[in-house]
Write a protein that holds these residues in place. Structure first.
Motif, PDB file in Angstrom:
ATOM      1  N   MET A 107       0.847  -1.187   0.000  1.00 57.91           N
ATOM      2  CA  MET A 107       0.000   0.000   0.000  1.00 57.91           C
ATOM      3  C   MET A 107       0.891   1.248   0.000  1.00 57.91           C
ATOM      4  SD  MET A 107      -2.633   1.127   2.968  1.00 57.91           S
ATOM      5  CE  MET A 107      -2.704   2.846   3.366  1.00 57.91           C
ATOM      6  N   SER A 108       0.516   2.205  -0.817  1.00 60.07           N
ATOM      7  CA  SER A 108       1.264   3.454  -0.811  1.00 60.07           C
ATOM      8  C   SER A 108       0.338   4.573  -0.347  1.00 60.07           C
ATOM      9  CB  SER A 108       1.828   3.757  -2.196  1.00 60.07           C
ATOM     10  OG  SER A 108       0.783   4.007  -3.104  1.00 60.07           O
ATOM     11  N   LEU A 109       0.903   5.483   0.411  1.00 66.65           N
ATOM     12  CA  LEU A 109       0.131   6.599   0.956  1.00 66.65           C
ATOM     13  C   LEU A 109       0.279   7.824   0.073  1.00 66.65           C
ATOM     14  CD1 LEU A 109       1.019   6.361   4.747  1.00 66.65           C
ATOM     15  CD2 LEU A 109      -1.142   5.760   3.673  1.00 66.65           C
ATOM     16  N   LYS A 110      -0.847   8.496  -0.124  1.00 67.80           N
ATOM     17  CA  LYS A 110      -0.890   9.770  -0.834  1.00 67.80           C
ATOM     18  C   LYS A 110      -1.438  10.805   0.137  1.00 67.80           C
ATOM     19  CE  LYS A 110      -0.014   7.703  -4.821  1.00 67.80           C
ATOM     20  NZ  LYS A 110       1.300   7.691  -5.342  1.00 67.80           N
ATOM     21  N   TRP A 111      -1.327  12.068  -0.216  1.00 68.11           N
ATOM     22  CA  TRP A 111      -1.818  13.142   0.650  1.00 68.11           C
ATOM     23  C   TRP A 111      -3.302  12.993   0.952  1.00 68.11           C
ATOM     24  CZ3 TRP A 111       1.412  15.582   3.505  1.00 68.11           C
ATOM     25  CH2 TRP A 111       2.698  15.879   3.061  1.00 68.11           C
ATOM     26  N   VAL A 112      -4.065  12.408   0.048  1.00 69.40           N
ATOM     27  CA  VAL A 112      -5.509  12.256   0.275  1.00 69.40           C
ATOM     28  C   VAL A 112      -5.831  11.214   1.338  1.00 69.40           C
ATOM     29  CG1 VAL A 112      -6.155  13.044  -2.028  1.00 69.40           C
ATOM     30  CG2 VAL A 112      -5.768  10.614  -1.628  1.00 69.40           C
ATOM     31  N   ASP A 113      -4.876  10.394   1.722  1.00 73.92           N
ATOM     32  CA  ASP A 113      -5.083   9.343   2.722  1.00 73.92           C
ATOM     33  C   ASP A 113      -4.895   9.902   4.129  1.00 73.92           C
ATOM     34  OD1 ASP A 113      -5.441   7.353   0.690  1.00 73.92           O
ATOM     35  OD2 ASP A 113      -3.269   7.314   0.435  1.00 73.92           O
ATOM     36  N   VAL A 114      -5.646  10.940   4.424  1.00 73.76           N
ATOM     37  CA  VAL A 114      -5.479  11.705   5.662  1.00 73.76           C
ATOM     38  C   VAL A 114      -5.596  10.814   6.896  1.00 73.76           C
ATOM     39  CG1 VAL A 114      -6.540  13.509   7.074  1.00 73.76           C
ATOM     40  CG2 VAL A 114      -6.190  13.876   4.632  1.00 73.76           C
ATOM     41  N   LEU A 115      -6.639  10.009   6.973  1.00 71.95           N
ATOM     42  CA  LEU A 115      -6.851   9.186   8.171  1.00 71.95           C
ATOM     43  C   LEU A 115      -5.749   8.146   8.337  1.00 71.95           C
ATOM     44  CD1 LEU A 115      -8.496   8.513  10.639  1.00 71.95           C
ATOM     45  CD2 LEU A 115      -9.947   7.060   9.202  1.00 71.95           C
ATOM     46  N   GLU A 116      -5.375   7.480   7.271  1.00 70.72           N
ATOM     47  CA  GLU A 116      -4.323   6.460   7.361  1.00 70.72           C
ATOM     48  C   GLU A 116      -2.983   7.093   7.748  1.00 70.72           C
ATOM     49  OE1 GLU A 116      -2.516   2.962   7.757  1.00 70.72           O
ATOM     50  OE2 GLU A 116      -4.663   3.237   7.475  1.00 70.72           O
ATOM     51  N   ILE A 117      -2.701   8.261   7.211  1.00 72.84           N
ATOM     52  CA  ILE A 117      -1.479   8.981   7.590  1.00 72.84           C
ATOM     53  C   ILE A 117      -1.517   9.297   9.080  1.00 72.84           C
ATOM     54  CG2 ILE A 117      -0.226  11.173   7.365  1.00 72.84           C
ATOM     55  CD1 ILE A 117      -0.950  11.077   4.350  1.00 72.84           C
ATOM     56  N   ALA A 118      -2.659   9.781   9.558  1.00 71.72           N
ATOM     57  CA  ALA A 118      -2.803  10.111  10.978  1.00 71.72           C
ATOM     58  C   ALA A 118      -2.603   8.875  11.851  1.00 71.72           C
ATOM     59  CB  ALA A 118      -4.170  10.729  11.239  1.00 71.72           C
ATOM     60  N   ILE A 119      -3.148   7.753  11.434  1.00 77.66           N
ATOM     61  CA  ILE A 119      -2.997   6.506  12.197  1.00 77.66           C
ATOM     62  C   ILE A 119      -1.530   6.101  12.253  1.00 77.66           C
ATOM     63  CG2 ILE A 119      -3.482   4.018  12.139  1.00 77.66           C
ATOM     64  CD1 ILE A 119      -6.303   4.812  11.028  1.00 77.66           C
ATOM     65  N   GLN A 120      -0.859   6.168  11.116  1.00 78.00           N
ATOM     66  CA  GLN A 120       0.557   5.790  11.093  1.00 78.00           C
ATOM     67  C   GLN A 120       1.411   6.740  11.932  1.00 78.00           C
ATOM     68  OE1 GLN A 120       2.460   4.448   7.589  1.00 78.00           O
ATOM     69  NE2 GLN A 120       0.666   3.300   6.900  1.00 78.00           N
ATOM     70  N   LEU A 121       1.088   8.016  11.910  1.00 78.11           N
ATOM     71  CA  LEU A 121       1.827   8.963  12.749  1.00 78.11           C
ATOM     72  C   LEU A 121       1.575   8.678  14.225  1.00 78.11           C
ATOM     73  CD1 LEU A 121       1.299  12.271  10.761  1.00 78.11           C
ATOM     74  CD2 LEU A 121       3.469  11.071  11.103  1.00 78.11           C
ATOM     75  N   ALA A 122       0.340   8.388  14.583  1.00 76.83           N
ATOM     76  CA  ALA A 122       0.014   8.063  15.975  1.00 76.83           C
ATOM     77  C   ALA A 122       0.780   6.825  16.428  1.00 76.83           C
ATOM     78  CB  ALA A 122      -1.493   7.861  16.131  1.00 76.83           C
ATOM     79  N   ASP A 123       0.891   5.836  15.536  1.00 77.16           N
ATOM     80  CA  ASP A 123       1.623   4.610  15.867  1.00 77.16           C
ATOM     81  C   ASP A 123       3.133   4.836  15.955  1.00 77.16           C
ATOM     82  OD1 ASP A 123      -0.760   3.222  15.929  1.00 77.16           O
ATOM     83  OD2 ASP A 123      -0.496   2.308  13.940  1.00 77.16           O
ATOM     84  N   SER A 124       3.656   5.668  15.065  1.00 72.87           N
ATOM     85  CA  SER A 124       5.110   5.854  15.024  1.00 72.87           C
ATOM     86  C   SER A 124       5.612   6.919  15.996  1.00 72.87           C
ATOM     87  CB  SER A 124       5.566   6.193  13.604  1.00 72.87           C
ATOM     88  OG  SER A 124       5.070   7.449  13.209  1.00 72.87           O
ATOM     89  N   LYS A 125       4.718   7.774  16.470  1.00 74.23           N
ATOM     90  CA  LYS A 125       5.105   8.845  17.407  1.00 74.23           C
ATOM     91  C   LYS A 125       4.165   8.825  18.621  1.00 74.23           C
ATOM     92  CE  LYS A 125       7.757  10.856  14.167  1.00 74.23           C
ATOM     93  NZ  LYS A 125       9.118  10.443  14.113  1.00 74.23           N
ATOM     94  N   PRO A 126       4.156   7.721  19.369  1.00 71.07           N
ATOM     95  CA  PRO A 126       3.172   7.581  20.457  1.00 71.07           C
ATOM     96  C   PRO A 126       3.342   8.589  21.592  1.00 71.07           C
ATOM     97  CG  PRO A 126       4.793   5.824  20.566  1.00 71.07           C
ATOM     98  CD  PRO A 126       5.042   6.569  19.283  1.00 71.07           C
ATOM     99  N   ASP A 127       4.511   9.145  21.761  1.00 70.75           N
ATOM    100  CA  ASP A 127       4.743  10.090  22.854  1.00 70.75           C
ATOM    101  C   ASP A 127       4.601  11.549  22.414  1.00 70.75           C
ATOM    102  OD1 ASP A 127       5.271   7.975  24.595  1.00 70.75           O
ATOM    103  OD2 ASP A 127       7.383   7.937  24.030  1.00 70.75           O
ATOM    104  N   THR A 128       4.140  11.760  21.191  1.00 70.15           N
ATOM    105  CA  THR A 128       3.995  13.110  20.653  1.00 70.15           C
ATOM    106  C   THR A 128       2.554  13.577  20.780  1.00 70.15           C
ATOM    107  OG1 THR A 128       5.769  12.706  19.071  1.00 70.15           O
ATOM    108  CG2 THR A 128       4.272  14.518  18.579  1.00 70.15           C
ATOM    109  N   ASP A 129       2.369  14.769  21.295  1.00 68.21           N
ATOM    110  CA  ASP A 129       1.035  15.379  21.349  1.00 68.21           C
ATOM    111  C   ASP A 129       0.839  16.142  20.044  1.00 68.21           C
ATOM    112  OD1 ASP A 129      -1.258  16.903  21.762  1.00 68.21           O
ATOM    113  OD2 ASP A 129      -0.802  17.238  23.883  1.00 68.21           O
ATOM    114  N   PRO A 130      -0.053  15.672  19.177  1.00 67.79           N
ATOM    115  CA  PRO A 130      -0.194  16.290  17.855  1.00 67.79           C
ATOM    116  C   PRO A 130      -0.675  17.740  17.896  1.00 67.79           C
ATOM    117  CG  PRO A 130      -1.931  14.677  18.235  1.00 67.79           C
ATOM    118  CD  PRO A 130      -0.954  14.539  19.366  1.00 67.79           C
ATOM    119  N   ARG A 131      -1.244  18.165  19.009  1.00 70.40           N
ATOM    120  CA  ARG A 131      -1.693  19.565  19.116  1.00 70.40           C
ATOM    121  C   ARG A 131      -0.532  20.541  19.068  1.00 70.40           C
ATOM    122  NH1 ARG A 131      -4.718  19.376  24.617  1.00 70.40           N
ATOM    123  NH2 ARG A 131      -2.816  18.213  25.002  1.00 70.40           N
ATOM    124  N   TYR A 132       0.668  20.077  19.385  1.00 69.89           N
ATOM    125  CA  TYR A 132       1.828  20.968  19.476  1.00 69.89           C
ATOM    126  C   TYR A 132       2.863  20.737  18.380  1.00 69.89           C
ATOM    127  CZ  TYR A 132      -0.379  21.684  23.946  1.00 69.89           C
ATOM    128  OH  TYR A 132      -1.311  21.958  24.920  1.00 69.89           O
TER     129      TYR A 132
END
Length: 66
Positions: A1-26
């Protein structure tokens, strides 16, 4: 599977998984853009990642984090 900019939710999920200690608000858009294009499955034109798509990714990531 390849991600494109339109895959907003999947990108967000992958970021949440790869950066679990990051608060996305900041996370600033420069850092967010860098992290998105560094995702292993990302394969879109980095120049297409404008402010609106980054806002959408950040909002989806905030939802994922809650």
């Amino acid at each position: 599977m390849s991600l494109k900019w339109v895959d907003v939710l999947e990108i967000a999920i992958q970021l949440a998984d790869s950066k679990p200690d990051t608060d996305p608000r900041y996370v600033n858009f420069v850092q967010l853009h860098r992290w998105v294009v560094e995702l292993p499955e990302f394969s879109d034109d980095p120049q297409r990642g404008g402010e609106k798509v980054l806002e959408a990714i950040q909002a989806a990531w905030i939802e994922e984090a809650q």
